[in-house]
Design a protein around this motif. Structure first.
Motif, PDB file in Angstrom:
ATOM      1  N   ARG A  19       0.879  -1.069  -0.055  1.00  0.00           N
ATOM      2  CA  ARG A  19       0.031   0.039  -0.009  1.00  0.00           C
ATOM      3  C   ARG A  19       0.775   1.138   0.072  1.00  0.00           C
ATOM      4  O   ARG A  19       0.753   2.272  -0.737  1.00  0.00           O
ATOM      5  CB  ARG A  19      -0.887   0.121   1.249  1.00  0.00           C
ATOM      6  CG  ARG A  19      -1.772   1.264   1.389  1.00  0.00           C
ATOM      7  CD  ARG A  19      -2.729   1.279   2.435  1.00  0.00           C
ATOM      8  NE  ARG A  19      -3.876   0.225   2.400  1.00  0.00           N
ATOM      9  CZ  ARG A  19      -3.700  -0.694   3.471  1.00  0.00           C
ATOM     10  NH1 ARG A  19      -2.674  -0.813   4.171  1.00  0.00           N
ATOM     11  NH2 ARG A  19      -4.588  -1.621   3.363  1.00  0.00           N
ATOM     12  N   LEU A  22       2.900   1.639  -3.275  1.00  0.00           N
ATOM     13  CA  LEU A  22       2.035   2.018  -4.517  1.00  0.00           C
ATOM     14  C   LEU A  22       1.651   3.459  -4.209  1.00  0.00           C
ATOM     15  O   LEU A  22       1.440   4.375  -5.314  1.00  0.00           O
ATOM     16  CB  LEU A  22       1.137   1.023  -4.503  1.00  0.00           C
ATOM     17  CG  LEU A  22       1.325  -0.397  -5.232  1.00  0.00           C
ATOM     18  CD1 LEU A  22       0.242  -1.387  -5.089  1.00  0.00           C
ATOM     19  CD2 LEU A  22       1.673  -0.330  -6.545  1.00  0.00           C
ATOM     20  N   ARG A  23       1.360   3.706  -3.106  1.00  0.00           N
ATOM     21  CA  ARG A  23       0.878   5.296  -2.653  1.00  0.00           C
ATOM     22  C   ARG A  23       2.051   6.128  -3.287  1.00  0.00           C
ATOM     23  O   ARG A  23       1.790   7.319  -4.002  1.00  0.00           O
ATOM     24  CB  ARG A  23       0.370   5.250  -1.453  1.00  0.00           C
ATOM     25  CG  ARG A  23      -0.121   6.591  -1.103  1.00  0.00           C
ATOM     26  CD  ARG A  23      -0.339   7.019   0.373  1.00  0.00           C
ATOM     27  NE  ARG A  23      -1.501   6.028   0.687  1.00  0.00           N
ATOM     28  CZ  ARG A  23      -1.716   5.248   2.033  1.00  0.00           C
ATOM     29  NH1 ARG A  23      -0.807   5.645   2.849  1.00  0.00           N
ATOM     30  NH2 ARG A  23      -2.559   4.432   2.193  1.00  0.00           N
ATOM     31  N   TYR A  25       4.749   5.718  -5.257  1.00  0.00           N
ATOM     32  CA  TYR A  25       4.741   5.513  -6.726  1.00  0.00           C
ATOM     33  C   TYR A  25       3.973   6.432  -7.363  1.00  0.00           C
ATOM     34  O   TYR A  25       4.146   7.018  -8.320  1.00  0.00           O
ATOM     35  CB  TYR A  25       4.772   4.064  -6.997  1.00  0.00           C
ATOM     36  CG  TYR A  25       5.294   3.802  -8.615  1.00  0.00           C
ATOM     37  CD1 TYR A  25       6.515   3.317  -8.834  1.00  0.00           C
ATOM     38  CD2 TYR A  25       4.406   3.893  -9.648  1.00  0.00           C
ATOM     39  CE1 TYR A  25       6.911   3.186 -10.284  1.00  0.00           C
ATOM     40  CE2 TYR A  25       4.741   3.769 -11.033  1.00  0.00           C
ATOM     41  CZ  TYR A  25       5.995   3.418 -11.164  1.00  0.00           C
ATOM     42  OH  TYR A  25       6.477   3.210 -12.530  1.00  0.00           O
ATOM     43  N   TYR A  26       2.448   6.313  -7.080  1.00  0.00           N
ATOM     44  CA  TYR A  26       1.345   7.074  -7.844  1.00  0.00           C
ATOM     45  C   TYR A  26       1.887   8.481  -7.731  1.00  0.00           C
ATOM     46  O   TYR A  26       1.640   9.111  -8.700  1.00  0.00           O
ATOM     47  CB  TYR A  26       0.006   6.583  -7.257  1.00  0.00           C
ATOM     48  CG  TYR A  26      -0.917   7.116  -7.913  1.00  0.00           C
ATOM     49  CD1 TYR A  26      -1.371   6.419  -9.442  1.00  0.00           C
ATOM     50  CD2 TYR A  26      -1.739   8.240  -7.698  1.00  0.00           C
ATOM     51  CE1 TYR A  26      -2.280   7.076 -10.218  1.00  0.00           C
ATOM     52  CE2 TYR A  26      -2.656   8.847  -8.701  1.00  0.00           C
ATOM     53  CZ  TYR A  26      -3.000   8.240  -9.625  1.00  0.00           C
ATOM     54  OH  TYR A  26      -3.953   8.721 -10.551  1.00  0.00           O
ATOM     55  N   ARG A  31       0.650   7.426 -11.994  1.00  0.00           N
ATOM     56  CA  ARG A  31       0.331   6.134 -12.654  1.00  0.00           C
ATOM     57  C   ARG A  31       0.590   4.964 -11.674  1.00  0.00           C
ATOM     58  O   ARG A  31       1.682   5.090 -10.762  1.00  0.00           O
ATOM     59  CB  ARG A  31       0.673   5.639 -13.952  1.00  0.00           C
ATOM     60  CG  ARG A  31       2.160   5.860 -14.213  1.00  0.00           C
ATOM     61  CD  ARG A  31       2.408   5.410 -15.609  1.00  0.00           C
ATOM     62  NE  ARG A  31       3.775   5.331 -15.775  1.00  0.00           N
ATOM     63  CZ  ARG A  31       4.715   4.118 -15.510  1.00  0.00           C
ATOM     64  NH1 ARG A  31       3.885   3.299 -15.122  1.00  0.00           N
ATOM     65  NH2 ARG A  31       5.871   4.076 -15.919  1.00  0.00           N
ATOM     66  N   LEU A  32       0.077   3.813 -11.794  1.00  0.00           N
ATOM     67  CA  LEU A  32       0.267   2.663 -11.236  1.00  0.00           C
ATOM     68  C   LEU A  32       1.623   1.905 -11.868  1.00  0.00           C
ATOM     69  O   LEU A  32       1.433   2.296 -13.193  1.00  0.00           O
ATOM     70  CB  LEU A  32      -0.782   1.784 -10.820  1.00  0.00           C
ATOM     71  CG  LEU A  32      -1.825   2.091  -9.873  1.00  0.00           C
ATOM     72  CD1 LEU A  32      -2.820   1.144  -9.775  1.00  0.00           C
ATOM     73  CD2 LEU A  32      -0.909   2.203  -8.730  1.00  0.00           C
ATOM     74  N   LEU A  55      -6.464  -4.427  -6.530  1.00  0.00           N
ATOM     75  CA  LEU A  55      -5.591  -4.415  -7.411  1.00  0.00           C
ATOM     76  C   LEU A  55      -5.347  -5.837  -7.984  1.00  0.00           C
ATOM     77  O   LEU A  55      -4.075  -5.975  -8.166  1.00  0.00           O
ATOM     78  CB  LEU A  55      -4.441  -3.494  -7.124  1.00  0.00           C
ATOM     79  CG  LEU A  55      -4.410  -2.126  -6.767  1.00  0.00           C
ATOM     80  CD1 LEU A  55      -3.437  -1.366  -6.084  1.00  0.00           C
ATOM     81  CD2 LEU A  55      -5.098  -1.350  -8.116  1.00  0.00           C
ATOM     82  N   LEU A  58      -3.045  -6.522 -11.320  1.00  0.00           N
ATOM     83  CA  LEU A  58      -1.343  -6.027 -11.200  1.00  0.00           C
ATOM     84  C   LEU A  58      -0.465  -7.162 -11.200  1.00  0.00           C
ATOM     85  O   LEU A  58      -0.612  -8.183 -10.287  1.00  0.00           O
ATOM     86  CB  LEU A  58      -1.267  -5.198 -10.129  1.00  0.00           C
ATOM     87  CG  LEU A  58       0.152  -4.226 -10.196  1.00  0.00           C
ATOM     88  CD1 LEU A  58       0.029  -3.153 -11.526  1.00  0.00           C
ATOM     89  CD2 LEU A  58      -0.015  -3.145  -8.990  1.00  0.00           C
ATOM     90  N   LEU A  73       9.149  -1.546  -7.861  1.00  0.00           N
ATOM     91  CA  LEU A  73       8.004  -1.183  -8.789  1.00  0.00           C
ATOM     92  C   LEU A  73       8.918  -0.689 -10.047  1.00  0.00           C
ATOM     93  O   LEU A  73       9.699   0.101  -9.911  1.00  0.00           O
ATOM     94  CB  LEU A  73       7.405  -0.222  -8.343  1.00  0.00           C
ATOM     95  CG  LEU A  73       6.431  -0.738  -6.915  1.00  0.00           C
ATOM     96  CD1 LEU A  73       5.729   0.435  -6.386  1.00  0.00           C
ATOM     97  CD2 LEU A  73       5.545  -1.868  -7.223  1.00  0.00           C
TER      98      LEU A  73
END
Length: 78
Positions: A19, A22-23, A25-26, A31-32, A55, A58, A73
C-alpha cells in the motif's frame, strides 16, 4: 533494461508495505506500475495482498535478488 524504484519497509505486513509503495509511486509518477516485484517466496502472499487492495490485475513477479522486506516497482515498463 528495466529500472526499479525499490521500497524497503522492514515493518508491517506485506499488504501495508505494498500500500505504501504503491501510494508513493503513484504520487511520483501519476500512474500505477505495470507490475510488482517481490522475493520469490512472497508471490502468493503479494497476489492476495493486491486483491485485498482491489488491484488484482497487477501482475506479481518473484525474483530471488529482491530481499524479503523489499518491493520493487518498475519505472520504465510502459
Amino acid at each position: 533494461m528495466v529500472t526499479y524504484r525499490v521500497y524497503r519497509h522492514p515493518h508491517g505486513d506485506l499488504t501495508e508495505r505494498l500500500r505504501e509503495a504503491l501510494r508513493d509511486y503513484y504520487a511520483r509518477h501519476g500512474r500505477l506500475p505495470g507490475s510488482v516485484v517481490v522475493h520469490k517466496s512472497l508471490v502468493r502472499e503479494a497476489t492476495e495482498a493486491l486483491a485485498a487492495l482491489e488491484l488484482p490485475r497487477l501482475p506479481v513477479k518473484g525474483v530471488g535478488g529482491c530481499l524479503v522486506p523489499e518491493v520493487w516497482l518498475p519505472m520504465n515498463d510502459q
